[in-house]
Write an enzyme that holds these catalytic residues in place. Structure first.
Site, PDB file in Angstrom:
ATOM      1  N   ARG A  56       5.996  39.163  -1.504  1.00  0.00           N
ATOM      2  CA  ARG A  56       6.865  39.996  -2.348  1.00  0.00           C
ATOM      3  C   ARG A  56       8.246  40.146  -1.704  1.00  0.00           C
ATOM      4  O   ARG A  56       9.276  40.130  -2.385  1.00  0.00           O
ATOM      5  CB  ARG A  56       6.220  41.365  -2.579  1.00  0.00           C
ATOM      6  CG  ARG A  56       5.071  41.278  -3.575  1.00  0.00           C
ATOM      7  CD  ARG A  56       4.064  42.403  -3.418  1.00  0.00           C
ATOM      8  NE  ARG A  56       4.584  43.710  -3.743  1.00  0.00           N
ATOM      9  CZ  ARG A  56       3.939  44.847  -3.488  1.00  0.00           C
ATOM     10  NH1 ARG A  56       2.754  44.818  -2.895  1.00  0.00           N
ATOM     11  NH2 ARG A  56       4.467  45.992  -3.809  1.00  0.00           N
ATOM     12  N   ARG A  63      -3.612  49.142  -5.040  1.00  0.00           N
ATOM     13  CA  ARG A  63      -3.174  47.989  -5.826  1.00  0.00           C
ATOM     14  C   ARG A  63      -3.625  46.695  -5.166  1.00  0.00           C
ATOM     15  O   ARG A  63      -3.601  46.567  -3.944  1.00  0.00           O
ATOM     16  CB  ARG A  63      -1.642  48.001  -5.948  1.00  0.00           C
ATOM     17  CG  ARG A  63      -1.153  48.653  -7.215  1.00  0.00           C
ATOM     18  CD  ARG A  63       0.331  48.902  -7.230  1.00  0.00           C
ATOM     19  NE  ARG A  63       1.164  47.747  -6.940  1.00  0.00           N
ATOM     20  CZ  ARG A  63       2.497  47.777  -6.963  1.00  0.00           C
ATOM     21  NH1 ARG A  63       3.119  48.900  -7.287  1.00  0.00           N
ATOM     22  NH2 ARG A  63       3.195  46.712  -6.674  1.00  0.00           N
ATOM     23  N   ARG A 106      -0.357  52.785   0.586  1.00  0.00           N
ATOM     24  CA  ARG A 106      -0.231  53.388  -0.752  1.00  0.00           C
ATOM     25  C   ARG A 106      -1.578  53.485  -1.456  1.00  0.00           C
ATOM     26  O   ARG A 106      -2.384  52.563  -1.437  1.00  0.00           O
ATOM     27  CB  ARG A 106       0.723  52.574  -1.623  1.00  0.00           C
ATOM     28  CG  ARG A 106       0.766  53.106  -3.067  1.00  0.00           C
ATOM     29  CD  ARG A 106       1.877  52.538  -3.886  1.00  0.00           C
ATOM     30  NE  ARG A 106       1.998  51.115  -3.764  1.00  0.00           N
ATOM     31  CZ  ARG A 106       3.072  50.430  -4.140  1.00  0.00           C
ATOM     32  NH1 ARG A 106       4.095  51.061  -4.670  1.00  0.00           N
ATOM     33  NH2 ARG A 106       3.110  49.124  -3.993  1.00  0.00           N
ATOM     34  N   LYS A 117      10.880  53.458  -5.341  1.00  0.00           N
ATOM     35  CA  LYS A 117      11.418  53.455  -6.712  1.00  0.00           C
ATOM     36  C   LYS A 117      10.515  54.273  -7.638  1.00  0.00           C
ATOM     37  O   LYS A 117      10.979  55.121  -8.398  1.00  0.00           O
ATOM     38  CB  LYS A 117      11.552  52.017  -7.259  1.00  0.00           C
ATOM     39  CG  LYS A 117      12.445  51.121  -6.415  1.00  0.00           C
ATOM     40  CD  LYS A 117      12.547  49.706  -6.980  1.00  0.00           C
ATOM     41  CE  LYS A 117      11.255  48.908  -6.972  1.00  0.00           C
ATOM     42  NZ  LYS A 117      10.754  48.543  -5.630  1.00  0.00           N
ATOM     43  N   ARG A 166      15.275  42.098 -11.874  1.00  0.00           N
ATOM     44  CA  ARG A 166      14.886  41.559 -10.575  1.00  0.00           C
ATOM     45  C   ARG A 166      15.433  40.159 -10.347  1.00  0.00           C
ATOM     46  O   ARG A 166      15.199  39.584  -9.288  1.00  0.00           O
ATOM     47  CB  ARG A 166      13.378  41.465 -10.554  1.00  0.00           C
ATOM     48  CG  ARG A 166      12.747  42.467  -9.599  1.00  0.00           C
ATOM     49  CD  ARG A 166      11.304  42.336  -9.842  1.00  0.00           C
ATOM     50  NE  ARG A 166      10.433  42.731  -8.839  1.00  0.00           N
ATOM     51  CZ  ARG A 166       9.785  43.887  -8.842  1.00  0.00           C
ATOM     52  NH1 ARG A 166      10.065  44.808  -9.706  1.00  0.00           N
ATOM     53  NH2 ARG A 166       8.886  44.100  -7.951  1.00  0.00           N
TER      54      ARG A 166
END
Ligand code: AP5
Ligand code: MG
Length: 234
Positions: A183, A172, A139, A26, A101
């Site tokens: 998540r 992160r 990431r 996203k 969400r």
């Protein structure tokens, strides 16, 4: 080569939602579309992390939940989005990344957008779950310009250094395997229903295959957006 886009004066993207599970791309896609269409990316994850860094009341309330992979309460997130949508750069459209969400957030957004010149269109980025763990744990991000990398699939030219501004990349706090599973649980329990909600809107919803190279996904999203906006009801 990507197909030419009408420039911002010919084409109004309006409000665009990018939906999908953690790690589907996203943020990566929103940043590319933002540059192309000259509209802002509004990422609720980035806004909450910004609040956390500035130690605001919202940021401190959100911190513990985010670290556990749980969602921040709807009222707090809706209020934050409301303030962001009030800024003048949203006039010709914006890309909402990571919002809504929950069904409650989606219904709130419907009431918020009643007076907007164009209806919202939603694009779901679909990626098989088995691909997502590597995307999340690999990431790395630039803390200054926000460029997103992946040590496996989108590495920087020099290890751990941002190509754009030579800043040291960061990871992160919630990009661990353990938090990823939490998540995904939040996604299954709360956010998958939001995707079905927009799917039921028919002409205002589309899905793209996000398990392809970044530029191919961008091309698909761009073509999908143009198609959705050319529908007479949109
Ligand atoms: P948020 O920051 O929104 O996290 P998320 O939804 O889990 O999504 P990610 O940012 O992890 O993934 P992405 O889809 O943006 O993927 P990206 O482009 O980075 O939210 C964080 C937390 O904040 C939540 O857990 C919650 O606590 C809170 N929160 C946020 N919004 C909320 C809301 N509305 N309500 C309540 N709470 C909220 O890409 C991922 C990786 O894949 C990168 O390394 C990238 O380089 C790589 N990649 C991307 N595309 C490709 C491709 N096509 N091929 C190969 N690699 C790719
Ligand atoms: Mg993101």
């Amino acid at each position: 080569m990507s197909s030419p886009l009408p420039n911002a004066t010919d084409f109004l993207p309006g409000p665009v939602l990018l939906l999908g599970a953690p790690g589907v791309g996203k943020g990566t896609q929103a940043k590319l579309l933002m540059e192309e269409f000259n509209i802002p990316q509004i990422s609720t994850g980035d806004l909450l992390r910004g609040n956390r860094e500035q130690r605001t009341t919202l940021g401190m309330m959100a911190e513990e939940l985010m670290t556990k992979g749980l969602l921040v309460p709807d009222d707090l997130v809706n209020e934050m989005v409301s303030e962001r949508l009030a800024l003048p750069d949203t006039e010709h459209g914006y890309i909402l990344d990571g919002f809504p969400r929950t069904l409650n957030q989606a219904e709130w957004l419907d009431t918020k957008l009643v007076a907007y010149m164009l209806p919202v269109v939603a694009i779901n980025i679909a990626v098989p779950e088995k691909v997502l763990l590597e995307r999340i744990t690999g990431r790395r991000m630039c803390p200054v310009c926000g460029t997103i990398y992946n040590i496996y699939t989108q590495p920087p030219k020099s290890e751990c250094i941002c190509d754009a501004d030579a800043t040291k990349l960061v990871q992160r706090a919630d990009d661990t395997e353990e938090v990823f599973h939490e998540r995904m649980n939040s996604f299954r329990q709360k956010t998958s229903a939001v995707i079905e909600y927009y799917r039921s809107h028919g002409n205002r919803f589309a899905e793209v295959d996000g398990d392809r190279p970044v530029h191919e996904v961008t091309k698909s999203i761009r073509a999908t957006l143009l198609k959705l906006r050319h529908h007479p009801e949109n």
